[in-house]
Design an enzyme around this catalytic site. Structure first.
Site, mmCIF file in Angstrom:
data_model
loop_
_atom_site.group_PDB
_atom_site.id
_atom_site.type_symbol
_atom_site.label_atom_id
_atom_site.label_comp_id
_atom_site.label_asym_id
_atom_site.label_seq_id
_atom_site.Cartn_x
_atom_site.Cartn_y
_atom_site.Cartn_z
ATOM 1 N N HIS A 87 28.042 -36.227 -6.166
ATOM 2 C CA HIS A 87 27.216 -35.220 -6.080
ATOM 3 C C HIS A 87 27.882 -33.693 -6.411
ATOM 4 O O HIS A 87 27.423 -33.020 -7.187
ATOM 5 C CB HIS A 87 26.824 -35.301 -4.506
ATOM 6 C CG HIS A 87 25.939 -34.186 -4.138
ATOM 7 N ND1 HIS A 87 24.647 -34.541 -4.107
ATOM 8 C CD2 HIS A 87 26.108 -32.920 -4.052
ATOM 9 C CE1 HIS A 87 24.276 -33.292 -3.563
ATOM 10 N NE2 HIS A 87 25.116 -32.343 -3.531
ATOM 11 N N GLU A 88 29.216 -33.422 -5.985
ATOM 12 C CA GLU A 88 29.781 -32.292 -6.177
ATOM 13 C C GLU A 88 30.007 -32.071 -7.580
ATOM 14 O O GLU A 88 29.814 -31.015 -8.161
ATOM 15 C CB GLU A 88 31.121 -32.092 -5.458
ATOM 16 C CG GLU A 88 30.655 -32.254 -3.626
ATOM 17 C CD GLU A 88 29.653 -31.202 -3.045
ATOM 18 O OE1 GLU A 88 29.585 -30.143 -3.901
ATOM 19 O OE2 GLU A 88 28.997 -31.517 -2.220
ATOM 20 N N HIS A 91 27.082 -30.787 -9.507
ATOM 21 C CA HIS A 91 26.799 -29.357 -9.174
ATOM 22 C C HIS A 91 27.706 -28.710 -10.213
ATOM 23 O O HIS A 91 27.339 -27.950 -10.889
ATOM 24 C CB HIS A 91 27.436 -28.777 -7.829
ATOM 25 C CG HIS A 91 26.336 -29.405 -6.919
ATOM 26 N ND1 HIS A 91 25.008 -28.732 -6.919
ATOM 27 C CD2 HIS A 91 26.557 -29.960 -5.496
ATOM 28 C CE1 HIS A 91 24.210 -29.269 -5.835
ATOM 29 N NE2 HIS A 91 25.212 -29.896 -5.048
ATOM 30 N N ASP A 164 20.524 -28.511 -0.884
ATOM 31 C CA ASP A 164 20.323 -28.186 -2.319
ATOM 32 C C ASP A 164 18.668 -27.888 -2.687
ATOM 33 O O ASP A 164 18.417 -26.948 -3.170
ATOM 34 C CB ASP A 164 20.739 -29.203 -3.098
ATOM 35 C CG ASP A 164 22.166 -29.518 -2.755
ATOM 36 O OD1 ASP A 164 22.892 -28.374 -2.426
ATOM 37 O OD2 ASP A 164 22.777 -30.525 -3.253
#
Ligand code: ZN
Length: 258
Positions: A87-88, A91, A164
């Site tokens: 996920h990170e 981004h 988000d």
């Protein structure tokens, strides 16, 4: 030289405070983590009515902060850690790849606070005077990059992307109702009017006009967010190997700088 503020009261550092010792006890801490630590130390000193923040306060704060972080990270299962890592990195890659996207300062999967299981720290944009439309689209895409990466790798998204989505929706809404960046709405700013409407008191008087516009706004917001998600997907599909490699490194090291 640092002076710490606790409830507006400034507490100076004692002469025995040694930056080298602090550095040795805080591997991997970001600037923000250190600011937190120093604040915690100041609180401890204030609680004991010390006129200065002593090295002992800082050492106690390091222990508290570090053990708090470890406890939280143990609560995450290996599968959750993997998900947070992808996920990170999602981004981060989208933010770096798109012109006008956010430059990444640090990615971490060491949990901070109640909500953030991991985080991607970006260069601040608040000090910018202007953001162009293209930059806002890139920001939106990087906000959605985490969610898109989760779907690509795990086949479905998780609740971790909720914040988000909220930020992305608010940004897209501002683009439509405040900045005139939607063709369907045109160069009209009625964000204020719309918010008043949502607030309710004069709602009825404005409803006839408002309902129609609100439908178009909602459709435009949805379109803009979906296009940003598509852009994020394009970026990550083209960089799947990098996504895998960086996520693997992040899982091993727990944090990566820009
Ligand atoms: Zn996220």
């Amino acid at each position: 030289e640092a002076i710490l503020a606790v409830h507006m009261k400034k507490i100076p550092l004692a002469p025995d405070v040694d930056p080298r010792t602090i550095a040795r006890g805080t591997p991997g801490f970001s600037g923000a983590d250190l600011a937190n630590l120093v604040n915690e130390a100041a609180l401890l000193a204030a609680r004991k009515d010390h006129p200065e923040v002593a090295m002992a306060d800082i050492e106690e704060a390091i222990e508290r902060v570090a053990s708090g972080l470890e406890r939280r990270s143990r609560l995450m299962s290996p599968e959750e850690r993997r998900r947070v890592a992808y996920h990170e990195v999602g981004h981060a890659i989208v933010g770096e790849a798109l012109p006008g996207g956010s430059r990444v300062v640090k990615i971490s999967i060491v949990p901070r606070g109640m909500a953030a299981l991991g985080y991607t720290m970006k260069l601040p944009t608040e000090d910018r005077y202007l953001m162009t439309e293209g930059e806002l689209h890139a920001q939106l895409a990087s906000l959605l990059g985490g969610r898109v990466a989760e779907r690509m790798v795990f086949g479905e998204v998780s609740t971790g992307a909720g914040n988000d989505l909220q930020q992305a929706t608010e940004l897209a809404q501002a683009m439509v109702v405040d900045y005139g960046m939607s063709g369907a709405i045109g160069p009209v700013a009625f964000g204020h009017e719309r918010r008043t409407l949502l607030a309710g008191s004069e709602a009825r008087a404005m409803r006839e006009h408002g309902d129609r516009v609100a439908d178009v706004v909602d459709a435009e917001v949805k379109r803009i967010v979906e296009e940003a998600e598509e852009a994020a997907r394009g970026v990550l599909m083209a960089r799947r190997e990098r996504l895998e490699a960086i996520a693997a490194t992040l899982l091993e090291k727990e944090f990566l700088d820009g």
